[in-house]
Structure formats: C-alpha cells, structure tokens
Design a protein around this motif. Structure first.
Motif, PDB file in Angstrom:
ATOM      1  N   GLY A  64       0.805  -1.221   0.000  1.00  0.00           N
ATOM      2  CA  GLY A  64       0.000   0.000   0.000  1.00  0.00           C
ATOM      3  C   GLY A  64       0.836   1.267   0.000  1.00  0.00           C
ATOM      4  N   SER A  65       1.977   1.257   0.663  1.00  0.00           N
ATOM      5  CA  SER A  65       2.826   2.449   0.713  1.00  0.00           C
ATOM      6  C   SER A  65       3.381   2.785  -0.662  1.00  0.00           C
ATOM      7  CB  SER A  65       3.972   2.228   1.700  1.00  0.00           C
ATOM      8  OG  SER A  65       4.709   1.072   1.365  1.00  0.00           O
ATOM      9  N   TYR A  66       3.751   1.768  -1.440  1.00  0.00           N
ATOM     10  CA  TYR A  66       4.256   2.013  -2.789  1.00  0.00           C
ATOM     11  C   TYR A  66       3.151   2.559  -3.688  1.00  0.00           C
ATOM     12  CZ  TYR A  66       8.149  -0.929  -1.241  1.00  0.00           C
ATOM     13  OH  TYR A  66       9.215  -1.454  -0.545  1.00  0.00           O
ATOM     14  N   ILE A  67       1.941   2.005  -3.547  1.00  0.00           N
ATOM     15  CA  ILE A  67       0.822   2.460  -4.376  1.00  0.00           C
ATOM     16  C   ILE A  67       0.516   3.925  -4.102  1.00  0.00           C
ATOM     17  CG2 ILE A  67      -1.648   2.141  -4.797  1.00  0.00           C
ATOM     18  CD1 ILE A  67      -1.248  -0.837  -4.160  1.00  0.00           C
ATOM     19  N   LEU A  68       0.435   4.299  -2.822  1.00  0.00           N
ATOM     20  CA  LEU A  68       0.095   5.671  -2.471  1.00  0.00           C
ATOM     21  C   LEU A  68       1.199   6.645  -2.874  1.00  0.00           C
ATOM     22  CD1 LEU A  68      -2.213   7.170  -1.206  1.00  0.00           C
ATOM     23  CD2 LEU A  68      -1.193   6.849   1.034  1.00  0.00           C
ATOM     24  N   ALA A  69       2.455   6.245  -2.721  1.00  0.00           N
ATOM     25  CA  ALA A  69       3.562   7.116  -3.120  1.00  0.00           C
ATOM     26  C   ALA A  69       3.576   7.327  -4.633  1.00  0.00           C
ATOM     27  CB  ALA A  69       4.890   6.512  -2.660  1.00  0.00           C
ATOM     28  N   ASP A  70       3.286   6.285  -5.397  1.00  0.00           N
ATOM     29  CA  ASP A  70       3.232   6.434  -6.854  1.00  0.00           C
ATOM     30  C   ASP A  70       2.098   7.366  -7.273  1.00  0.00           C
ATOM     31  OD1 ASP A  70       5.408   4.811  -7.261  1.00  0.00           O
ATOM     32  OD2 ASP A  70       4.226   2.990  -7.568  1.00  0.00           O
ATOM     33  N   LEU A  71       0.969   7.285  -6.566  1.00  0.00           N
ATOM     34  CA  LEU A  71      -0.139   8.192  -6.876  1.00  0.00           C
ATOM     35  C   LEU A  71       0.249   9.642  -6.606  1.00  0.00           C
ATOM     36  CD1 LEU A  71      -3.211   6.214  -5.479  1.00  0.00           C
ATOM     37  CD2 LEU A  71      -2.704   6.700  -7.870  1.00  0.00           C
ATOM     38  N   LEU A  72       0.954   9.884  -5.517  1.00  0.00           N
ATOM     39  CA  LEU A  72       1.373  11.248  -5.192  1.00  0.00           C
ATOM     40  C   LEU A  72       2.339  11.804  -6.231  1.00  0.00           C
ATOM     41  CD1 LEU A  72       1.959  11.176  -1.317  1.00  0.00           C
ATOM     42  CD2 LEU A  72       0.064  12.207  -2.558  1.00  0.00           C
ATOM     43  N   GLU A  75       2.768   8.655 -10.869  1.00  0.00           N
ATOM     44  CA  GLU A  75       3.188   7.444 -11.556  1.00  0.00           C
ATOM     45  C   GLU A  75       2.087   6.390 -11.472  1.00  0.00           C
ATOM     46  OE1 GLU A  75       6.842   6.310  -9.730  1.00  0.00           O
ATOM     47  OE2 GLU A  75       7.905   8.148 -10.323  1.00  0.00           O
ATOM     48  N   SER A  76       2.273   5.304 -12.193  1.00  0.00           N
ATOM     49  CA  SER A  76       1.253   4.256 -12.217  1.00  0.00           C
ATOM     50  C   SER A  76       1.172   3.575 -10.853  1.00  0.00           C
ATOM     51  CB  SER A  76       1.596   3.217 -13.288  1.00  0.00           C
ATOM     52  OG  SER A  76       0.699   2.120 -13.215  1.00  0.00           O
ATOM     53  N   PRO A  77      -0.029   3.469 -10.272  1.00  0.00           N
ATOM     54  CA  PRO A  77      -0.146   2.845  -8.946  1.00  0.00           C
ATOM     55  C   PRO A  77       0.134   1.354  -8.936  1.00  0.00           C
ATOM     56  CG  PRO A  77      -2.308   3.346  -9.835  1.00  0.00           C
ATOM     57  CD  PRO A  77      -1.315   3.965 -10.765  1.00  0.00           C
ATOM     58  N   ILE A  78       0.165   0.730 -10.110  1.00  0.00           N
ATOM     59  CA  ILE A  78       0.456  -0.708 -10.162  1.00  0.00           C
ATOM     60  C   ILE A  78       1.868  -0.963 -10.658  1.00  0.00           C
ATOM     61  CG2 ILE A  78      -1.966  -1.331 -10.499  1.00  0.00           C
ATOM     62  CD1 ILE A  78      -1.344  -1.735 -13.466  1.00  0.00           C
ATOM     63  N   ASP A  79       2.690   0.091 -10.655  1.00  0.00           N
ATOM     64  CA  ASP A  79       4.044  -0.048 -11.170  1.00  0.00           C
ATOM     65  C   ASP A  79       4.851  -1.056 -10.362  1.00  0.00           C
ATOM     66  OD1 ASP A  79       6.245   0.952 -12.959  1.00  0.00           O
ATOM     67  OD2 ASP A  79       7.123   1.502 -11.026  1.00  0.00           O
ATOM     68  N   TYR A  80       4.671  -1.059  -9.031  1.00  0.00           N
ATOM     69  CA  TYR A  80       5.478  -1.951  -8.197  1.00  0.00           C
ATOM     70  C   TYR A  80       5.114  -3.414  -8.409  1.00  0.00           C
ATOM     71  CZ  TYR A  80       8.204  -3.529  -4.205  1.00  0.00           C
ATOM     72  OH  TYR A  80       9.137  -4.157  -3.416  1.00  0.00           O
ATOM     73  N   PHE A  81       3.911  -3.683  -8.924  1.00  0.00           N
ATOM     74  CA  PHE A  81       3.507  -5.066  -9.142  1.00  0.00           C
ATOM     75  C   PHE A  81       4.240  -5.706 -10.319  1.00  0.00           C
ATOM     76  CE2 PHE A  81       0.145  -3.566  -6.469  1.00  0.00           C
ATOM     77  CZ  PHE A  81      -0.220  -4.677  -5.725  1.00  0.00           C
ATOM     78  N   GLY A 144      11.043  21.008  -3.317  1.00  0.00           N
ATOM     79  CA  GLY A 144       9.697  20.702  -2.804  1.00  0.00           C
ATOM     80  C   GLY A 144       9.764  19.989  -1.473  1.00  0.00           C
ATOM     81  N   TRP A 145       9.970  20.751  -0.420  1.00  0.00           N
ATOM     82  CA  TRP A 145      10.086  20.170   0.914  1.00  0.00           C
ATOM     83  C   TRP A 145       8.847  19.368   1.295  1.00  0.00           C
ATOM     84  CZ3 TRP A 145      13.169  22.760   5.321  1.00  0.00           C
ATOM     85  CH2 TRP A 145      14.414  23.190   4.835  1.00  0.00           C
ATOM     86  N   PHE A 146       7.684  19.953   1.061  1.00  0.00           N
ATOM     87  CA  PHE A 146       6.448  19.285   1.478  1.00  0.00           C
ATOM     88  C   PHE A 146       6.177  18.044   0.631  1.00  0.00           C
ATOM     89  CE2 PHE A 146       5.902  23.626   3.037  1.00  0.00           C
ATOM     90  CZ  PHE A 146       5.531  23.377   4.354  1.00  0.00           C
ATOM     91  N   ILE A 147       6.597  18.060  -0.620  1.00  0.00           N
ATOM     92  CA  ILE A 147       6.452  16.864  -1.449  1.00  0.00           C
ATOM     93  C   ILE A 147       7.353  15.757  -0.938  1.00  0.00           C
ATOM     94  CG2 ILE A 147       6.722  15.948  -3.784  1.00  0.00           C
ATOM     95  CD1 ILE A 147       6.060  18.686  -4.865  1.00  0.00           C
ATOM     96  N   MET A 148       8.568  16.125  -0.539  1.00  0.00           N
ATOM     97  CA  MET A 148       9.486  15.123   0.035  1.00  0.00           C
ATOM     98  C   MET A 148       8.904  14.528   1.303  1.00  0.00           C
ATOM     99  SD  MET A 148      13.169  17.016  -0.345  1.00  0.00           S
ATOM    100  CE  MET A 148      13.383  18.252  -1.621  1.00  0.00           C
ATOM    101  N   MET A 149       8.375  15.389   2.177  1.00  0.00           N
ATOM    102  CA  MET A 149       7.825  14.896   3.436  1.00  0.00           C
ATOM    103  C   MET A 149       6.592  14.041   3.200  1.00  0.00           C
ATOM    104  SD  MET A 149       8.378  17.987   6.210  1.00  0.00           S
ATOM    105  CE  MET A 149       7.772  19.323   5.181  1.00  0.00           C
ATOM    106  N   ALA A 150       5.735  14.457   2.269  1.00  0.00           N
ATOM    107  CA  ALA A 150       4.527  13.672   1.995  1.00  0.00           C
ATOM    108  C   ALA A 150       4.877  12.309   1.418  1.00  0.00           C
ATOM    109  CB  ALA A 150       3.618  14.441   1.037  1.00  0.00           C
TER     110      ALA A 150
END
Length: 297
Positions: A64-72, A75-81, A144-150
C-alpha cells in the motif's frame, strides 16, 4: 564532527545502510503485515468466502505504501507489481498464514519471540522506505520540501493511511478509525522521520544519510519491539506531545467542555419534545363518524 564519527560508528552505519532488504527483510515485512490483516475481525471468514478479496487486502497491506507514493508522484499505482519476485513472495506468505494445514505457519510466526524478530526486521524496511521516498521526491522536486515529506510519510505508513479503503474490500466501513484523526505510533514516527530525512536531504541536518538511517532504525526497533512485547499502545512521543501541544495548539479540555455542553443541550431538547400538532378537520370528522358508528351498534 558528527556524533557517529566520535563514536566510531561511521563504518557500521554505512554497512548497515548498504544491507540488502530482499528477500530476508522483505519476508519479515510481509509476515508482520499479513499477520496484522489476520488479526482484523472477520478476516479469516473473508478468506474462506472470498479468497481473492483476502488476497487483495493482503497486497494492500504489503504494498500500500508504494501504491500511495506512486499516486502522489503521478506514476502508475500498479508499477510496483511488475516486481514479480516480491509479489510472489507476498502471495506465498499470505497463503501460508491463512491456509497452511493446522495453522502451523501462523502458530510459528505469531510465537512471541519469533514475532519480535520479524517486527524488528520490519522496522528496518520501514526506515529504508522513508529514506527512499524522500530521496525519490528530492530527485524530481529539488526544492519541494512538502512533497518530500509527503512522499516519505506515505512510504513509511501508507498501509495505515489506506486502512479505510482496505476496510471497504473486507465489507467494513469505520470512518472513526481514520489514521489521520487517530495516528498510531508507526504513522507518527514515519512523519517525524520523514521530516528528519528531508532536512538531511536538503543539507539542513548535518548528518549523513547512512548514519541517520542507522540511528532512526535503532530507535524504531527498540520502540516497536518493546511495545509488541508488552502489548502496549502508548506512544513514546506522548510525554513530549502533552507538553508541546497545549502550548501551540491550545488545551484539549476546552473542546471537551463545549462538546459536553452540546450533548447536554441536545439531551435537554430531547427531554422536552414539542407538543403534538393539532388534528386536521378530516381527522376530527373521521373520529366523529367512528363514535357515531359505535353508538349505533
């Protein structure tokens, strides 16, 4: 001079940061993640009724962490699969925990001494994911500090942040368990950790990435192992937060008082309902006709 250099831990920290997490640490991460899924009410019954839904929930717990990070990051949310080895390994762990004969695998990995080892290994992966998320976001958004933190935050606690969506797959809806409203220790620690890694990545924190990974991992391991061994849900940050939050964000008691007044007012209104509405002419005529019919009988 850095603290690690003074303690002559620089080489140890560098070797620790270069330690590969696949497959050993990733296996421990998947085991603990799927164990937490099996602890959820109704998870075992769901695995019998709908194995596919159970598998999807397990994949959310593992990735789930990879999916959410890719969405932010767009990138494709299924990329890690596309990483077949990790998906097959997580699927094997899910199958063994839920469907192993006589629950042998589950009994072994949930045995407390073994579980504490897996919990410690999972925190190694969590901190690496936080550092990787901040580094990835810094590569795309240098300022992008806030992007890095998010990105670092969701990499470290994306599973918890997606808990409501995972609940929907299990047929459960509990909005009051929103992780942002009630942050658990891993979510808070991931947030504080990603701030540290962001400061380090932007050269505001005078420490190397390897040393920060080492020290923050040791902190996470000690806290999580202690909390798991003692079955405690108390956050180590609670004493500091109880001192800082009232200073900067006000006292919590005032909100509770107003809420109490609101409830008291609501109960006061309920205890005195409004008088019933007057009957219409049609209802009065209907009642008169019924009384006359009774008299005639």
């Amino acid at each position: 001079m850095e603290l690690a250099g003074a303690l002559q831990l620089g080489e140890l920290a560098a070797a620790f940061a270069a330690l590969p997490v696949f497959p050993l640490f990733d296996t421990a991460y998947f085991i603990v993640s799927v164990l937490y899924l099996k602890y959820e009410p109704g998870a075992v019954e769901m695995s019998r009724k709908s194995p596919f839904a159970s598998w999807l929930c397990a994949m959310l717990h593992c990735f789930g962490s990879y999916i959410l990070a890719d969405l932010l990051l767009g990138e494709s949310p299924i990329d890690y699969f596309s990483n077949n080895s990790s998906v097959i390994l997580a699927t094997a762990v899910w199958y063994l925990i839920f469907f192993c004969p006589m629950n042998l695998f589950y009994k072994c990995v949930s045995f407390l001494p073994m579980k504490l080892i897996f919990v410690a290994m999972k925190e190694v992966v969590r901190v690496r994911k936080i550092a990787a998320g901040v580094h990835h976001a810094h590569h795309r958004y240098h300022h992008g500090w806030f992007i890095m933190m998010a990105t670092g935050w969701v990499k470290g606690s994306g599973v918890a942040l997606l808990s409501n969506f995972e609940q929907l797959l299990r047929g459960v809806w509990k909005p009051e368990t929103n992780e942002i409203l009630r942050m658990s220790f891993p979510t808070k620690a991931s947030l504080y950790g990603t701030i540290l890694f962001t400061l380090q990545q932007t050269h505001w924190l005078p420490i190397s990435e390897a040393n920060l990974i080492f020290f923050f991992t040791m902190f996470m391991i000690v806290c999580k192992v202690f909390m798991t061994a003692t079955h405690s849900h108390a956050s180590p940050f609670a004493p500091v937060e109880s001192f800082i939050c009232p200073v900067f964000f006000g006292s919590v008691s005032s909100g509770h008082t107003s809420h109490h007044h609101d409830q008291h007012g609501a109960s006061h209104e309920v205890s005195h309902p409004p008088p019933p509405l007057a009957k219409s002419k049609e209802e009065l005529n209907e009642g008169t006709r019924k009384r006359k019919a009774k008299k005639a009988e």
